[in-house]
Every structure is written in structure tokens, then in C-alpha cells.
Scaffold this active site. Sequence first.
Site, PDB file in Angstrom:
ATOM      1  CG  HIS A 113      -1.699   1.291   1.268  1.00 41.01           C
ATOM      2  ND1 HIS A 113      -2.865   1.316   0.897  1.00 41.01           N
ATOM      3  CD2 HIS A 113      -1.583   2.458   2.132  1.00 41.01           C
ATOM      4  CE1 HIS A 113      -3.288   2.713   1.159  1.00 41.01           C
ATOM      5  NE2 HIS A 113      -2.602   3.262   1.835  1.00 41.01           N
ATOM      6  CD  GLU A 114       1.824   3.558   3.718  1.00 41.89           C
ATOM      7  OE1 GLU A 114       2.163   4.578   3.154  1.00 41.89           O
ATOM      8  OE2 GLU A 114       0.960   3.138   4.422  1.00 41.89           O
ATOM      9  CG  HIS A 159       5.654  11.232  -5.641  1.00 40.02           C
ATOM     10  ND1 HIS A 159       6.907  11.109  -5.306  1.00 40.02           N
ATOM     11  CD2 HIS A 159       5.461  12.531  -6.287  1.00 40.02           C
ATOM     12  CE1 HIS A 159       7.702  12.614  -5.241  1.00 40.02           C
ATOM     13  NE2 HIS A 159       6.524  13.194  -5.764  1.00 40.02           N
TER      14      HIS A 159
END
Length: 225
Positions: free
Chosen positions: A95-96, A103
Site C-alpha cells: 500500500h505504501e 507520486h
Amino acid sequence: MTYIVYFAVILLLPIYAQMKVKSTYKKYSKVRSTSGMTGAHVARSILDANGLYDVKVVESRGFLSDHYNPMTKIVALSSHNYHEASVAGAAIAAHEVGHAIQHKEAYSFLTLRHKLVPVANISSNASWIFIMIGMLASFSNLLLVGIVLLAAGVLFQIVTLPVEFNASNRAMDQMVSLGVIRNEEEPHAKKVLNAAALTYVAAAAVAVLELVRLILIYTGMTRDE
């Protein structure tokens, strides 16, 4: 009765969300992933598969302190997720990394969220000064200023939702395509991600409810003037 229900919701919903996250994480952090990949390994594998060689994976202190910092390009994983090979750890690490991929691709909602951060920080803190003075002194114009400032913080909470849901969807896609989890583990990983998302849903719901309550107070105040 309306106020009792209102305060029950804004108090209990966040508590329920936090309990759900902790219980779900506790359950699936004990379930070892069949791939045997630690959270650090999962994060590094997904980053490399997406050409994000310049993003670092580091260990962070604290319980569920996992996050991605776009300024430093660092994926920070809490100690257990960093070192252990669990379904929960894999899901959170993925998820991170999903945020890192967002980004890289300049995902629109993430870009908007970053632009709103300084505005939301200032407006959310300042809004309650105007709100309290406006309500105590019965100055509807000051209350309105506070509501407008608070609305910026609410917008930030709402924009956060698609950012988090999109990161979770990317996480599932990456874990499946890279063989991080197998078919029987997919429902477990989804439960972890859904529980984490619930905290953001709860925060947004509470923020919207509070904004609506203040708007109703303002309309009632203007009618009495």
C-alpha cells in the site's frame, strides 16, 4: 435526541475504526505469507518492478507508523512489517509503495492532496478561533469565516479517500502480479487494506458531519438576526 445521536457518531465511529484496524492487523500479522517475503522485501520488489530504484525502504519506530514521504522518496515501514513475512505486513508495505507509484505517475488526487496540505493545516487550526468567537458572541459573519476555513480541511479529508483507495487497489494488483500473495491470501490482504481505509472514511465522515452542523447553526443564527 438528535444531538445525542450526532455526538455518539462522531465519538464512536473513529473508535470503531481504530479497533477494527488493530484487530484485523493483529490477526493477519500472525499469518505468514506463503511467499516468505518480509515487508521490506515486498516493498523493494514492487518499487524495482516499477522502476522506482531511487525510493528507499527504511524501518520506522512506532506501531503501524508505515508511510511514504514524497519529499524524501522514502517508504518507512514499522519494525514488525519491515522484518516479518506476514500477509498484513505485505499488504501494508504494498500500500505504501502504491503511494510511491502514484507520486511517480503524478496521480491527480495525490497532487491535489499535496497542494492542500499547507492550506488545510493553517485553515483547520484557525477556523475554530473564528467559530468559537462567532458562536459565543453571536457574530454570524465570524462564524461564516470559520466555516469557510474549516471547509478547506474537510476538502482535504475527502480528497484523501480516493488517494488511499487507489493506493490499496494498486497494492493488490502489484502483489498478485508479482506473486507476493497467492489466491487464497487475497481476501486476507483485502481485509487488512479495507480496515486501514476505514480510518480515513471515519475521519472524513466526522469532518463532514461537523461542517454540516456548523452550517445549520449559521443558518439558524442568520434567521434570528
